[in-house]
Design an enzyme around this catalytic site. Structure first.
Site, PDB file in Angstrom:
ATOM      1  N   LYS A  19      51.458  36.960  36.306  1.00 26.06           N
ATOM      2  CA  LYS A  19      50.090  36.499  36.015  1.00 26.06           C
ATOM      3  C   LYS A  19      49.896  36.222  34.515  1.00 26.06           C
ATOM      4  O   LYS A  19      48.813  35.850  34.079  1.00 26.06           O
ATOM      5  CB  LYS A  19      49.061  37.551  36.456  1.00 26.06           C
ATOM      6  CG  LYS A  19      48.969  37.758  37.946  1.00 26.06           C
ATOM      7  CD  LYS A  19      47.687  38.468  38.355  1.00 26.06           C
ATOM      8  CE  LYS A  19      47.615  39.901  37.941  1.00 26.06           C
ATOM      9  NZ  LYS A  19      46.426  40.587  38.496  1.00 26.06           N
ATOM     10  N   LYS A  28      49.942  38.570  32.245  1.00 26.43           N
ATOM     11  CA  LYS A  28      49.184  39.691  31.683  1.00 26.43           C
ATOM     12  C   LYS A  28      50.154  40.813  31.328  1.00 26.43           C
ATOM     13  O   LYS A  28      51.120  41.049  32.036  1.00 26.43           O
ATOM     14  CB  LYS A  28      48.210  40.260  32.729  1.00 26.43           C
ATOM     15  CG  LYS A  28      46.937  39.451  32.943  1.00 26.43           C
ATOM     16  CD  LYS A  28      45.983  40.247  33.860  1.00 26.43           C
ATOM     17  CE  LYS A  28      44.558  39.770  33.705  1.00 26.43           C
ATOM     18  NZ  LYS A  28      43.597  40.595  34.462  1.00 26.43           N
TER      19      LYS A  28
HETATM   20  N1  C2G Z   1      35.606  41.965  37.281  1.00 28.64           N
HETATM   21  C1  C2G Z   1      34.219  41.897  37.311  1.00 28.64           C
HETATM   22  N2  C2G Z   1      33.526  41.901  36.149  1.00 28.64           N
HETATM   23  C2  C2G Z   1      34.169  41.986  34.956  1.00 28.64           C
HETATM   24  C3  C2G Z   1      35.571  42.082  34.917  1.00 28.64           C
HETATM   25  C4  C2G Z   1      36.289  42.077  36.105  1.00 28.64           C
HETATM   26  O1  C2G Z   1      33.606  41.814  38.398  1.00 28.64           O
HETATM   27  N3  C2G Z   1      33.419  41.982  33.813  1.00 28.64           N
HETATM   28  C5  C2G Z   1      36.332  41.945  38.567  1.00 28.64           C
HETATM   29  C6  C2G Z   1      37.277  40.754  38.700  1.00 28.64           C
HETATM   30  O2  C2G Z   1      36.567  39.589  39.133  1.00 28.64           O
HETATM   31  C7  C2G Z   1      38.255  41.257  39.763  1.00 28.64           C
HETATM   32  C8  C2G Z   1      38.315  42.775  39.476  1.00 28.64           C
HETATM   33  O3  C2G Z   1      37.169  43.086  38.667  1.00 28.64           O
HETATM   34  O4  C2G Z   1      37.720  41.041  41.072  1.00 28.64           O
HETATM   35  C9  C2G Z   1      39.584  43.180  38.756  1.00 28.64           C
HETATM   36  O5  C2G Z   1      39.692  42.412  37.576  1.00 28.64           O
HETATM   37  P1  C2G Z   1      41.163  42.226  36.914  1.00 28.64           P
HETATM   38  O6  C2G Z   1      41.810  43.544  36.796  1.00 28.64           O
HETATM   39  O7  C2G Z   1      41.011  41.344  35.728  1.00 28.64           O
HETATM   40  O8  C2G Z   1      41.896  41.454  38.098  1.00 28.64           O
HETATM   41  P2  C2G Z   1      42.691  40.068  38.013  1.00 28.64           P
HETATM   42  O9  C2G Z   1      43.670  40.105  36.914  1.00 28.64           O
HETATM   43  O10 C2G Z   1      41.679  39.011  38.055  1.00 28.64           O
HETATM   44  O11 C2G Z   1      43.575  40.161  39.361  1.00 28.64           O
HETATM   45  O12 C2G Z   1      45.564  38.481  43.335  1.00 28.64           O
HETATM   46  C10 C2G Z   1      44.389  38.565  42.550  1.00 28.64           C
HETATM   47  C11 C2G Z   1      44.659  39.147  41.182  1.00 28.64           C
HETATM   48  O13 C2G Z   1      45.442  40.320  41.264  1.00 28.64           O
HETATM   49  C12 C2G Z   1      43.317  39.427  40.490  1.00 28.64           C
END
Ligand code: C2G
Length: 130
Positions: free
Chosen positions: A44, A46
Site C-alpha cells: 500500500k 505505507k
Molecule cells: N478513518 C476515519 N477517519 C480518519 C482516519 C481514518 O474514518 N480521520 C478510517 C479510514 O477510512 C479506514 C479506517 O479508519 O476505514 C482505517 O484507516 P487506515 O488505517 O488509514 O486504513 P487504510 O490504510 O485506509 O486501509 O483494504 C483496505 C485498506 O487496508 C484500508
C-alpha cells in the site's frame, strides 16, 4: 447475530479510528477487523510506526472489536466475507466505491464519513515539527 467487517492499518491509533470502529460495531453485533500486515502495508506504500503484532494488540483492546485477523492483499475481501459469514462491509468514505465490484451481492456495503482533521500522516508531520 449481524456480523460486520472492516479493513485498515490502524497505525498510531487515534480517535478517527475509534470513531470508525464504534460506528461499524453499531451496525451489527460482531465486528471483525482485518488488519494490514507489515508486508501488505509495503504494497500500500505505507510504513507503519508500530509493527503488526503491536497494532493487533491495540485494536484487540478496543471494546467495539471482537476479532482481529491479518490482511495480506487487496483481493482477500470476498473470501473473508464468506469465511467470517459477514453481513456488512464498512469502510471510511475515502474508499467510497473502491470495493463495490468485489463485494457486490456478497454483503451490504457501507462507507462512513471520515472523522475530519485527524490522520496518522498528520500526527507524524505534527510530531516532526514539535
Ligand atoms: N478513518 C476515519 N477517519 C480518519 C482516519 C481514518 O474514518 N480521520 C478510517 C479510514 O477510512 C479506514 C479506517 O479508519 O476505514 C482505517 O484507516 P487506515 O488505517 O488509514 O486504513 P487504510 O490504510 O485506509 O486501509 O483494504 C483496505 C485498506 O487496508 C484500508
Amino acid at each position: 447475530m449481524k456480523r460486520v467487517i472492516t479493513y485498515g492499518t490502524y497505525d498510531l491509533l487515534h480517535y478517527g479510528h475509534i470513531e470508525l470502529l464504534r460506528r461499524a460495531k453499531a451496525l451489527g453485533d460482531y465486528l471483525v477487523v482485518v488488519l494490514s500486515s507489515d508486508e501488505f502495508n509495503a504494497v500500500k506504500g505505507k510504513r507503519a510506526y508500530f509493527p503488526y503484532e503491536e497494532r493487533k494488540a491495540m485494536v484487540e483492546a478496543i471494546r467495539y472489536v471482537d476479532l482481529v485477523v491479518p490482511e495480506y492483499d487487496w483481493d482477500q475481501k470476498p473470501d473473508d466475507v464468506k469465511k467470517y459469514d459477514i453481513d456488512v462491509f464498512v469502510m471510511g468514505d475515502d474508499w467510497t466505491g473502491k470495493f463495490d465490484e468485489q463485494l457486490e451481492g456478497l454483503c451490504e456495503i457501507v462507507y462512513l464519513p471520515r472523522t475530519p482533521e485527524i490522520s496518522t500522516t498528520q500526527i507524524k508531520q505534527d510530531m516532526q515539527i514539535r
